[in-house]
Structures are given as structure tokens and as C-alpha cells.
Write an enzyme that holds these catalytic residues in place. Structure first.
Site, PDB file in Angstrom:
ATOM      1  N   GLU A 136      10.057  16.440  14.651  1.00  0.00           N
ATOM      2  CA  GLU A 136      10.876  15.752  13.532  1.00  0.00           C
ATOM      3  C   GLU A 136      10.100  16.880  12.832  1.00  0.00           C
ATOM      4  O   GLU A 136       8.533  17.344  12.950  1.00  0.00           O
ATOM      5  CB  GLU A 136      10.049  14.432  13.277  1.00  0.00           C
ATOM      6  CG  GLU A 136      10.955  14.087  12.057  1.00  0.00           C
ATOM      7  CD  GLU A 136       9.965  12.640  11.119  1.00  0.00           C
ATOM      8  OE1 GLU A 136       8.975  12.433  11.097  1.00  0.00           O
ATOM      9  OE2 GLU A 136      10.690  12.202  11.159  1.00  0.00           O
ATOM     10  N   GLU A 145       8.577   0.998  10.697  1.00  0.00           N
ATOM     11  CA  GLU A 145      10.166   2.211  10.322  1.00  0.00           C
ATOM     12  C   GLU A 145       9.628   4.423  10.448  1.00  0.00           C
ATOM     13  O   GLU A 145       9.194   4.105   9.396  1.00  0.00           O
ATOM     14  CB  GLU A 145      11.083   2.416   9.561  1.00  0.00           C
ATOM     15  CG  GLU A 145      11.876   0.453   9.407  1.00  0.00           C
ATOM     16  CD  GLU A 145      12.838   0.611   9.210  1.00  0.00           C
ATOM     17  OE1 GLU A 145      13.408   1.505   9.564  1.00  0.00           O
ATOM     18  OE2 GLU A 145      12.709  -0.136   9.335  1.00  0.00           O
ATOM     19  N   CYS A 163      13.716  10.278   6.513  1.00  0.00           N
ATOM     20  CA  CYS A 163      13.647   9.849   7.717  1.00  0.00           C
ATOM     21  C   CYS A 163      14.948  10.071   9.186  1.00  0.00           C
ATOM     22  O   CYS A 163      15.049  10.386   9.765  1.00  0.00           O
ATOM     23  CB  CYS A 163      13.114   8.363   8.040  1.00  0.00           C
ATOM     24  SG  CYS A 163      13.926   7.613   7.261  1.00  0.00           S
ATOM     25  N   LYS A 216       0.642  -1.506  -0.178  1.00  0.00           N
ATOM     26  CA  LYS A 216       0.032  -0.018  -0.116  1.00  0.00           C
ATOM     27  C   LYS A 216       1.192   1.041   0.022  1.00  0.00           C
ATOM     28  O   LYS A 216       1.685   1.733   1.003  1.00  0.00           O
ATOM     29  CB  LYS A 216      -1.220  -0.053   1.380  1.00  0.00           C
ATOM     30  CG  LYS A 216      -2.475   1.304   1.874  1.00  0.00           C
ATOM     31  CD  LYS A 216      -2.446   1.388   0.653  1.00  0.00           C
ATOM     32  CE  LYS A 216      -1.778   3.222   1.973  1.00  0.00           C
ATOM     33  NZ  LYS A 216      -1.809   4.314   1.920  1.00  0.00           N
TER      34      LYS A 216
HETATM   35  P1  NAD Z   1       1.954   8.896   7.525  1.00  0.00           P
HETATM   36  O1  NAD Z   1       2.538   7.902   8.387  1.00  0.00           O
HETATM   37  O2  NAD Z   1       1.363   9.655   7.396  1.00  0.00           O
HETATM   38  O3  NAD Z   1       1.365   7.693   6.328  1.00  0.00           O
HETATM   39  C1  NAD Z   1       2.378   6.082   5.773  1.00  0.00           C
HETATM   40  C2  NAD Z   1       1.943   5.391   5.768  1.00  0.00           C
HETATM   41  O4  NAD Z   1       0.557   5.194   6.290  1.00  0.00           O
HETATM   42  C3  NAD Z   1       0.557   5.543   4.612  1.00  0.00           C
HETATM   43  O5  NAD Z   1       1.262   4.813   2.964  1.00  0.00           O
HETATM   44  C4  NAD Z   1      -0.578   5.911   4.504  1.00  0.00           C
HETATM   45  O6  NAD Z   1      -1.625   5.807   3.844  1.00  0.00           O
HETATM   46  C5  NAD Z   1      -0.510   4.905   5.460  1.00  0.00           C
HETATM   47  N1  NAD Z   1      -1.689   5.155   6.431  1.00  0.00           N
HETATM   48  C6  NAD Z   1      -2.108   6.592   7.512  1.00  0.00           C
HETATM   49  N2  NAD Z   1      -2.736   5.954   8.422  1.00  0.00           N
HETATM   50  C7  NAD Z   1      -3.032   4.765   8.419  1.00  0.00           C
HETATM   51  C8  NAD Z   1      -3.830   3.874   8.449  1.00  0.00           C
HETATM   52  N3  NAD Z   1      -4.757   4.169  10.219  1.00  0.00           N
HETATM   53  N4  NAD Z   1      -3.348   2.418   9.113  1.00  0.00           N
HETATM   54  C9  NAD Z   1      -2.067   1.441   8.465  1.00  0.00           C
HETATM   55  N5  NAD Z   1      -1.535   2.784   7.589  1.00  0.00           N
HETATM   56  C10 NAD Z   1      -2.684   4.111   7.424  1.00  0.00           C
HETATM   57  O7  NAD Z   1       3.680   8.991   6.978  1.00  0.00           O
HETATM   58  P2  NAD Z   1       4.084   9.967   5.524  1.00  0.00           P
HETATM   59  O8  NAD Z   1       3.616  11.272   6.127  1.00  0.00           O
HETATM   60  O9  NAD Z   1       3.322   9.308   4.133  1.00  0.00           O
HETATM   61  O10 NAD Z   1       5.974   9.839   6.016  1.00  0.00           O
HETATM   62  C11 NAD Z   1       7.129  10.085   6.421  1.00  0.00           C
HETATM   63  C12 NAD Z   1       7.123   9.831   8.167  1.00  0.00           C
HETATM   64  O11 NAD Z   1       7.684   8.605   7.247  1.00  0.00           O
HETATM   65  C13 NAD Z   1       8.399  10.552   8.067  1.00  0.00           C
HETATM   66  O12 NAD Z   1       7.765  10.548   9.786  1.00  0.00           O
HETATM   67  C14 NAD Z   1       9.549   9.848   8.301  1.00  0.00           C
HETATM   68  O13 NAD Z   1      10.195  10.274   9.227  1.00  0.00           O
HETATM   69  C15 NAD Z   1       9.019   8.465   7.671  1.00  0.00           C
HETATM   70  N6  NAD Z   1      10.047   7.484   8.007  1.00  0.00           N
HETATM   71  C16 NAD Z   1      10.768   6.579   8.027  1.00  0.00           C
HETATM   72  C17 NAD Z   1      11.490   5.578   7.604  1.00  0.00           C
HETATM   73  C18 NAD Z   1      12.194   4.669   8.271  1.00  0.00           C
HETATM   74  O14 NAD Z   1      12.248   3.933   7.417  1.00  0.00           O
HETATM   75  N7  NAD Z   1      11.971   4.457   9.215  1.00  0.00           N
HETATM   76  C19 NAD Z   1      11.712   6.086   5.861  1.00  0.00           C
HETATM   77  C20 NAD Z   1      10.716   7.428   5.219  1.00  0.00           C
HETATM   78  C21 NAD Z   1       9.712   8.254   6.273  1.00  0.00           C
END
Ligand code: NAD
Length: 506
Positions: A365, A238, A272, A165
């Protein structure tokens, strides 16, 4: 694309730099997600029984087809995510590195291991690794290919099927990858993409998958974990970070500044493992700041040759503005950029000094092109402040002789010494965090084993007269056991269990 049958609405994908509509994708309902998982389970049954050599052949074909499409994938990411084309191409390259590495190391990472049988010296003890089945991968928008591929490549190489997804902000690149997967894998349902927003992700976390590999924010990670708990589905999380950089007085300042500028500003700070805060030794603070400002002034935002692209999401622009305003209100000094230099989805790289941990920009962040620099009086203070965070993802140290010992004191999943982000580019290094940055590891051998179940086998090779797993014991067994406990674990410790057993048999 995996088929969506239940929901008539569609999700639109826009270019964040121009607002132009790039395409639209279906929104998968919970029923659609369940159906995709069911198809993936059938594919997993066949894929898991293939030899490593057979899986390697298909994974190599997949990698080559992705490499052939590198330009198209990069162009699409440039349009859909807003990052410069060069950065998009680097992302494709790094993703391919992981497909190659996961393929190459899977058989070694999953090789059955013989371990010591301890006091059961007549046993052969082995640990074996087996595919889990179906992995649900939920990805973010900032690295729409590299981040999910860190789970997908290792999950596939370990013998699993994947239902992915992607973020609702970057679904098109995922669909391109799915098209390539369908052409290269003999099993069309081995890698399926289910598009949609949070509800589709939540449906995947609740579905009958064998593990959920989630990358995204800590807040959503917690929701994913709660949803997965319904079926006791294990999760790999992650999450975000607030990565510190420490610059000691004997560091190479020009290199440290160059790394800080890149680490904080690459992908417009939406990584991240971005450098989110820098602690610099008092003696070199001013020179370091001057060098940083000089290098930042050379950068260009936007345009075809820009170093920094558009921010992917308007919501993130608001967070950055809020952090900057909060820092300024609490006394931070703006050396470049600043809240007034935000224009639509573009943020000018912003260097701040005079920052401290009362400010959001040092504790939450920011996820934007912001580089806050704090002065410290000692290495101890730098380490204490670096560790003063609920997050613990990446970190970096620039120093002379003390570099490694400073690195070892940092509470983080990963540290780069005299560099930034290098751990993410070395495919054999496990990637992941602690605390609010999540748990579990992608990349490296740990990354393969993350998508396996561990099985322990104790095989009796021959029998011994002394057998503790029976009720048929000699009358003096209690006395013998007392002696054994002393010899094995007490004062008269003997090095090998076998020696004790031999002694007791006499
Ligand atoms: P987000 O948490 O808003 O969304 C991530 C994913 O989760 C999306 O696909 C979204 O549609 C889905 N999602 C949203 N609500 C959900 C739910 N209730 N249940 C299941 N899935 C759901 O994150 P984002 O804004 O897309 O990404 C940015 C964040 O990701 C930042 O905090 C960044 O640091 C982190 N990140 C971490 C890593 C790592 O490897 N540690 C890598 C890249 C990004």
C-alpha cells in the site's frame, strides 16, 4: 468530552500543511477508557430498549446538528488532516448520508425473520437481531469523519452505545462530533470520545466492549485482534488495500483516465480504496497514458484552490518516497512528479509506467498520490495480476461488454464498473474487504447487523405424533428413521419434509 483523569500529559494536534499547533487533547489511560466503557454500558441499557421510532427521532436530530456544523467540521478537517476544503466538505456530506441511511434502514435490517423449519414442520422458526451493547470504534486519520461514522452511525442505529478512539493525528474533529452528540442525544454517554495514541486504542481493544470496529493498517489490525482475543471480543477489521483498476481495449479512454486520476489522487492518494495500480490493454495503453498525463498536468497541489492537499503524516511521505525510489531502481519510468518533486508534506502527483510486481509500488500500500500504470496483453493477464495481492478491498473495471464478467472475476470486497470508488458512496452497499484488507462489513443492512447479535428461536406450534426429541419412541422407530433418511435425502427424495412426515404417520 469523556473525562480523562489519570494521565497528566496531553496530545498535540498540528496542521500538516503549516506545522502550526491547532490544539491539544488529553491522553486517556486504560483506567479512563474502562470508565468510559462502563458509562457507555449504562447508556446502552436505556438506548437498546427504546423503540426504533424513538431512536430515529434522536438520530435525525444528531444528523441535522452535524449538517448545521458542516462548514466548521470541514474547516477543522482541512486544518487537521491537510485535505482541501472541498474534499473535506464531500467527506462531511458522505458521512451524513450514512447517518441518514443507517437511521432509515435499522428497523428493516433488524426485523425478525421467519424461516423454513425444514423437517421440523410443526415449528415456527425465527431469526431476531438484538443490539450488542457497547461498540469500541478505533479510527484512522485519512478520513477522520467518514470512516469512523461508517461504524458509529450503524452501531447507534442498531441500538448500541459507542466509545470512539480517533487517530492521534486527527482527534479534534472527533471531539466536535462528541460535543454535538452530547447536545442532541438524551443520553450524554451514548457516544463518547477517548483521545490518545496507540496505547489508548489498545486499552479500548482490551476493554469490556462487545465488539471492536477497527479501521486502520493491517499491522495494527492484527494487534487489535490479538488484544480483543483476551476477552474473545469479536472484531470488525477495515484495513488497507492495493486496489487495482483494469482498462480494457474497448473502454471509454477519456472517462477511464479521468476516473484513474481521481481515484489515485483524491485525498492525495490517502484512501483505503485509492486506485493504487492500473492494468491497461496493450492496444490502448499509450493513448490511456497520454490522457492520464494530460489530466494530471492540469492539477494543482497546495494552496486554497489546490486539488491535492498536504500529506497528513510525515511517515507516509517517507513510505511514498521509498516506493518511488524502489520502482525507479527496478526500471519504472517517471512521467510526472517523482521522488525529486516531494517538498515537505507536499507530493506532486506521480505517474509511473513500466512497472511490475517486483516493485513495492505494485504490491504494497503506497497511500500517496501515485499512479503506476502497467501494460497487459490480455484480460486474463489483467485479472491474474489484479488478483495477485494479499489485499482485497476495492477494485474497478473500465470495459465494454465484458465489464461485468471481468468485475466478477476480481478477488475483492467491492468493484466499481465504469467508475471508481462508487461503492463507497452508495450507502446500501456493504463495505469491506477480504484477505489482508480485513473482514466484516460496514454500511447497508449488513452494516447494521454487524452490530447485532443473532438469536434463533424454534417455537413448537403444535405437536406431531412423530417426535424425535424424546426418549419415548415406538419400537419400530429405527426402521421408520431408515425409511425417512432414504426418502428425505436419498434416491426417493420427496420435495417437502411435511409430505414425508405425513407418509410416515400413516
Ligand atoms: P493505523 O493502523 O496506524 O492506526 C489506526 C488507529 O489505530 C489509530 O487510531 C491508532 O491510534 C490506533 N492504534 C495504533 N496502535 C494500536 C494498538 N496497538 N491497538 C489499538 N489501536 C491502535 O492506521 P492509520 O495510519 O491511522 O490509517 C491508515 C490505514 O488505514 C491505511 O492502511 C488505510 O488503508 C487504512 N484504512 C482503511 C479503511 C477501510 O475502510 N478499509 C478506511 C480508511 C483507512
Amino acid at each position: 468530552m469523556a473525562t480523562a483523569t489519570q494521565t497528566p500529559e496531553r496530545l498535540s494536534s498540528y496542521n500538516p500543511a503549516t506545522g502550526e499547533l491547532i490544539g491539544s487533547v488529553p491522553i486517556f489511560s486504560a483506567a479512563d477508557v474502562d470508565a468510559a466503557v462502563a458509562r457507555a454500558r449504562v447508556a446502552a441499557q436505556t438506548w437498546s430498549t427504546r423503540t426504533f421510532a424513538a431512536r430515529t427521532e434522536e438520530l435525525v436530530a444528531f444528523r441535522k446538528a452535524l449538517a448545521a456544523a458542516a462548514d466548521d467540521l470541514a474547516a477543522l478537517m482541512h486544518r487537521e488532516n491537510g485535505k482541501p476544503e472541498l474534499e473535506a466538505l464531500v467527506e462531511v456530506m458522505m458521512s451524513l448520508g450514512h447517518v441518514q441511511h443507517a437511521t432509515a434502514i435499522a428497523s428493516q435490517a433488524m426485523a425478525t425473520r421467519k424461516v423454513s423449519a425444514g423437517m421440523l414442520a410443526n415449528f415456527r422458526a425465527t431469526i431476531s437481531y438484538h443490539p450488542l451493547g457497547v461498540i469500541g470504534v478505533i479510527g484512522p486519520w485519512n478520513y477522520p469523519l467518514f470512516t469512523p461514522m461508517g461504524s458509529i452511525a450503524y452501531a447507534l442505529a442498531a441500538g448500541n452505545a459507542v466509545v470512539w478512539k480517533p487517530s492521534e493525528l486527527t482527534p479534534l474533529v472527533a471531539l466536535e462530533v462528541e460535543k454535538i452528540a452530547k447536545k442532541t442525544f438524551a443520553l450524554p454517554d451514548l457516544l463518547q470520545v477517548v483521545t490518545g495514541a496507540g496505547a489508548t486504542g489498545a486499552a479500548l481493544a482490551k476493554a469490556a466492549v462487545d465488539k471492536v470496529a477497527f479501521t486502520g493498517s493491517a499491522a495494527t489490525g492484527k494487534r487489535v485482534m490479538m488484544a480483543a482475543a483476551e476477552r474473545l471480543t469479536p472484531v470488525l477489521l477495515e484495513l488497507g488495500g492495493k486496489d487495482p483498476m483494469i482498462v480494457d481495449s474497448d473502454a471509454d479512454l477519456e472517462k477511464a483516465a479521468e476516473a484513474a486520476v481521481y481515484g489515485a489522487l483524491t485525498n492525495a492518494g490517502q484512501a483505503c480504496v485509492s486506485v493504487e495500480r492500473v492494468y491497461v490493454a496493450e492496444a490502448v495503453h499509450d493513448r490511456f497514458v497520454d490522457e492520464v498525463v494530460k489530466q494530471v498536468r492540469e492539477l494543482k497541489v497546495g494552496g486554497d484552490d489546490g486539488h491535492l492537499g498536504a500529506m497528513t503524516s510525515p511517515a507516509q511521505v517517507d513510505i511514498v518516497r521509498d516506493h518511488l525510489q524502489d520502482a525507479i531502481a527496478k526500471g519504472a519510468k517517471v512521467l510526472t512528479g517523482g521522488p525529486d518533486a516531494i517538498s515537505g508534506s507536499y507530493i506532486q502527483p506521480t505517474v509511473l509506467t513500466g512497472v511490475d510486481h517486483r516493485m513495492k509500488v505494485m504490491t504494497e500500500e503506497t497511500f500517496g498520490p501515485v499512479l503506476p500504470i502497467a501494460k497487459v496483453h490480455s484480460v486474463d493477464e489483467a485479472v491474474q495480476l489484479a488478483n495477485d495481492s494479499k489485499y482485497g478491498l476495492g477494485s474497478s473495471v473500465f470495459a465494454g461488454k465484458a465489464a461485468r464478467s471481468i468485475a466478477d472475476r476480481l478477488r475483492a470486497g467491492m468493484t466499481s464498473v465504469n467508475s471508481v470508488m462508487a461503492f463507497a458512496g452508495i450507502p446500501s452497499l456493504p463495505f469491506g474487504g477480504i484477505g489482508d484488507s480485513g473482514f466484516g462489513r460496514i454500511h447497508g443492512e449488513e452494516g447494521v447487523r454487524e452490530f447485532t447479535r443473532v438469536k434463533s428461536t424454534a417455537e413448537q406450534a403444535f405437536s406431531l405424533p412423530l417426535n424425535m426429541m424424546t426418549f419415548r419412541q415406538p419400537k419400530d422407530m429405527t426402521k421408520r428413521l431408515r425409511g425417512m433418511i432414504k426418502q428425505l435425502y436419498g434416491e426417493g427424495v420427496v420435495s417437502r419434509a411435511g409430505d414425508v412426515l405425513r407418509k410416515l404417520r400413516k
